[in-house]
Design a protein around this motif. Structure first.
Motif, PDB file in Angstrom:
ATOM      1  N   ARG A 290     -30.114 -56.551 -76.729  1.00  0.00           N
ATOM      2  CA  ARG A 290     -31.442 -57.015 -76.334  1.00  0.00           C
ATOM      3  C   ARG A 290     -32.263 -57.478 -77.535  1.00  0.00           C
ATOM      4  O   ARG A 290     -33.498 -57.472 -77.490  1.00  0.00           O
ATOM      5  CB  ARG A 290     -32.214 -55.926 -75.571  1.00  0.00           C
ATOM      6  CG  ARG A 290     -31.570 -55.457 -74.270  1.00  0.00           C
ATOM      7  CD  ARG A 290     -31.063 -56.608 -73.436  1.00  0.00           C
ATOM      8  NE  ARG A 290     -30.728 -56.242 -72.066  1.00  0.00           N
ATOM      9  CZ  ARG A 290     -29.817 -56.869 -71.332  1.00  0.00           C
ATOM     10  NH1 ARG A 290     -29.142 -57.886 -71.856  1.00  0.00           N
ATOM     11  NH2 ARG A 290     -29.585 -56.505 -70.091  1.00  0.00           N
ATOM     12  N   SER A 291     -31.580 -57.899 -78.612  1.00  0.00           N
ATOM     13  CA  SER A 291     -32.281 -58.491 -79.742  1.00  0.00           C
ATOM     14  C   SER A 291     -32.675 -59.935 -79.450  1.00  0.00           C
ATOM     15  O   SER A 291     -33.534 -60.495 -80.122  1.00  0.00           O
ATOM     16  CB  SER A 291     -31.398 -58.459 -80.991  1.00  0.00           C
ATOM     17  OG  SER A 291     -31.097 -57.125 -81.342  1.00  0.00           O
ATOM     18  N   THR A 292     -32.012 -60.533 -78.475  1.00  0.00           N
ATOM     19  CA  THR A 292     -32.366 -61.861 -77.984  1.00  0.00           C
ATOM     20  C   THR A 292     -32.073 -61.890 -76.493  1.00  0.00           C
ATOM     21  O   THR A 292     -31.296 -61.066 -75.992  1.00  0.00           O
ATOM     22  CB  THR A 292     -31.583 -62.956 -78.742  1.00  0.00           C
ATOM     23  OG1 THR A 292     -32.109 -64.235 -78.405  1.00  0.00           O
ATOM     24  CG2 THR A 292     -30.106 -62.926 -78.400  1.00  0.00           C
ATOM     25  N   VAL A 293     -32.707 -62.810 -75.785  1.00  0.00           N
ATOM     26  CA  VAL A 293     -32.589 -62.870 -74.328  1.00  0.00           C
ATOM     27  C   VAL A 293     -32.006 -64.229 -73.963  1.00  0.00           C
ATOM     28  O   VAL A 293     -32.668 -65.256 -74.111  1.00  0.00           O
ATOM     29  CB  VAL A 293     -33.955 -62.662 -73.646  1.00  0.00           C
ATOM     30  CG1 VAL A 293     -33.835 -62.811 -72.136  1.00  0.00           C
ATOM     31  CG2 VAL A 293     -34.535 -61.302 -74.018  1.00  0.00           C
ATOM     32  N   ILE A 294     -30.761 -64.239 -73.507  1.00  0.00           N
ATOM     33  CA  ILE A 294     -30.062 -65.484 -73.183  1.00  0.00           C
ATOM     34  C   ILE A 294     -29.246 -65.274 -71.919  1.00  0.00           C
ATOM     35  O   ILE A 294     -28.535 -64.276 -71.792  1.00  0.00           O
ATOM     36  CB  ILE A 294     -29.120 -65.908 -74.332  1.00  0.00           C
ATOM     37  CG1 ILE A 294     -29.919 -66.194 -75.609  1.00  0.00           C
ATOM     38  CG2 ILE A 294     -28.299 -67.132 -73.953  1.00  0.00           C
ATOM     39  CD1 ILE A 294     -29.061 -66.468 -76.826  1.00  0.00           C
ATOM     40  N   GLY A 295     -29.345 -66.200 -70.972  1.00  0.00           N
ATOM     41  CA  GLY A 295     -28.537 -66.092 -69.772  1.00  0.00           C
ATOM     42  C   GLY A 295     -29.164 -66.769 -68.583  1.00  0.00           C
ATOM     43  O   GLY A 295     -30.052 -67.622 -68.714  1.00  0.00           O
ATOM     44  N   SER A 296     -28.701 -66.376 -67.401  1.00  0.00           N
ATOM     45  CA  SER A 296     -29.257 -66.896 -66.150  1.00  0.00           C
ATOM     46  C   SER A 296     -30.622 -66.273 -65.903  1.00  0.00           C
ATOM     47  O   SER A 296     -31.050 -65.362 -66.616  1.00  0.00           O
ATOM     48  CB  SER A 296     -28.322 -66.559 -64.995  1.00  0.00           C
ATOM     49  OG  SER A 296     -28.305 -65.149 -64.793  1.00  0.00           O
ATOM     50  N   VAL A 297     -31.300 -66.741 -64.857  1.00  0.00           N
ATOM     51  CA  VAL A 297     -32.600 -66.181 -64.496  1.00  0.00           C
ATOM     52  C   VAL A 297     -32.491 -64.678 -64.275  1.00  0.00           C
ATOM     53  O   VAL A 297     -33.257 -63.884 -64.844  1.00  0.00           O
ATOM     54  CB  VAL A 297     -33.156 -66.872 -63.236  1.00  0.00           C
ATOM     55  CG1 VAL A 297     -34.301 -66.066 -62.640  1.00  0.00           C
ATOM     56  CG2 VAL A 297     -33.615 -68.287 -63.570  1.00  0.00           C
ATOM     57  N   ASP A 298     -31.540 -64.239 -63.458  1.00  0.00           N
ATOM     58  CA  ASP A 298     -31.408 -62.816 -63.150  1.00  0.00           C
ATOM     59  C   ASP A 298     -31.060 -62.010 -64.393  1.00  0.00           C
ATOM     60  O   ASP A 298     -31.547 -60.884 -64.573  1.00  0.00           O
ATOM     61  CB  ASP A 298     -30.352 -62.592 -62.063  1.00  0.00           C
ATOM     62  CG  ASP A 298     -30.818 -63.069 -60.693  1.00  0.00           C
ATOM     63  OD1 ASP A 298     -32.041 -63.229 -60.506  1.00  0.00           O
ATOM     64  OD2 ASP A 298     -29.966 -63.286 -59.809  1.00  0.00           O
TER      65      ASP A 298
END
Length: 379
Positions: A290-298
């Motif tokens: 959780r040092s960066t937030v990357i992915g789909s909306v969910d």
């Protein structure tokens, strides 16, 4: 705390190779886009060297952006106090407060780029002392009409007072940056200012726990100085990229992220990534931590909830502007975040969700009653 609002943090950093003047105009265009999407704040940084950051005066950028936007609040993220006379910082801040009709917030810090300090003949070991000295004077200038006389080894004021006063009786919003050490959080607590945490450093072993530990320093310092500090005022900046899936999001940013790591963060001591595969692996580890937030909306919703829980709660998430994807993918990420991620945290969906639920219950009840009448009529 359950509710979070959202803004953006524009360092700004842009890879070498693009005309820097056009980068400035593109950043202004982005400010307009964020304003239309409903982001509540945009914080703009100060850099003087290393090529990637070319905004030497966030105040000038903000003055221009204010004319192009209508609602978004604009803050310095941050003015490096050791580089400036404190009277001038306070004077410019109040002028922006009036020019923006109260949309300005003054964010301050110690500075982070050693080459900037070298240019100005400042010993990096002196930056924290200078920051504390400067902020003490700025706070007095902004909150009191009494003249200020102060002399240090690097600035002097004689019977100084501001001609313009803050626009609001509540004063000018003040934020203090914090990165790794407790210095910034303790300074924020000392003055009851909003802490502005620049997320988790992209280095081995860093995690969201590093961020979680910072808040305690702010609380302890506030108590020591007879002030209060509210988690609702705590800003946390994290890099975010939203796409159709985690796989697509990674494909869109991994090359740009590797460029950041090898060409810029390496200047600050971050180990380089030697291949795209290695870069992708490290980036996935940062996502998992959780040092960066990357992915789909969910996936991004889940990640923000995890950060919220791990930190104990904060008031505003600032999405760090990164030139790690192409322009359209970056703008689409900000749009997806505003449309589908932010409403899960800021209460925007409460009314329509409740209305849908009530109407659905009524429809189901009506359908059940109709079926019951049909069965009775058939007997």
């Amino acid at each position: 705390m359950d509710s979070i609002s959202f803004g953006a943090f524009l360092s700004p950093l842009h890879p070498l190779g693009e005309d820097p003047a056009l980068s400035l105009w593109r950043d202004l265009e982005l400010a307009e886009w964020l304003d239309r999407l409903g982001y509540e704040e945009l914080w703009v940084g100060e850099h003087h060297s290393a090529g990637w950051g070319t905004v030497g005066s966030p105040e000038l950028f903000i003055a221009t952006a204010a004319e192009r936007t209508r609602h978004i609040r604009l803050g310095t993220g941050v003015v490096s106090l050791p580089y400036h006379h404190p009277f001038m910082v306070a004077s410019r801040a109040v002028q922006l407060d009036h020019l923006t009709h109260g949309r300005f917030a003054l964010g301050v810090g110690a500075g982070s780029i050693p080459s900037d300090m070298h240019f100005l003949g400042i010993d990096p070991a002196d930056t924290r002392r200078r920051t504390a000295q400067s902020l003490a004077v700025i706070h007095r200038l902004l909150t009191s009409e009494e003249p200020v006389t102060e002399r240090t080894d690097w600035f002097e004021l004689r019977d100084a007072r501001l001609q313009l006063r803050p626009r609001s009786a509540a004063g000018l919003p003040l934020a203090v940056s914090s990165a790794v050490s407790p210095f910034g959080m303790r300074l924020a607590g000392q003055y009851g200012a909003a802490p502005l945490s620049f997320g988790v450093p992209p280095r081995p072993g860093s995690s969201i726990d590093d961020l979680a530990a910072q808040w305690r320093h702010a609380e302890e310092s506030a108590a020591e100085h007879g002030r209060t500090i509210d988690r609702a005022d705590w800003r946390v900046a994290l890099s975010v990229h939203v796409s159709e899936s985690r796989e697509q999001a990674l494909d869109e940013v991994v090359d740009g992220w590797m460029r950041y790591r090898n060409a810029y963060w390496a200047l600050l001591g971050t180990p380089p990534a030697h291949s795209r595969a290695e870069a992708r692996k490290v980036l996935e580890e940062l996502i998992d931590r959780r040092s960066t937030v990357i992915g789909s909306v969910d996936e991004c919703v889940e990640a923000v909830r995890d950060v919220q829980k791990a930190t104990g709660g904060f008031g505003r998430l600032l999405v760090t502007v990164m030139d790690w994807a192409d322009r359209e993918a970056m703008k689409r990420s900000f749009e997806l975040f505003a449309r589908f991620v932010a409403p899960r945290f800021n209460g925007a969906l409460n009314g329509v969700t409740a209305s849908y639920g009530w109407v659905r219950e009524q429809a189901l009840a009506h359908h059940a009653a109709e079926q019951a009448r049909a069965r009775n009529a058939g007997r």
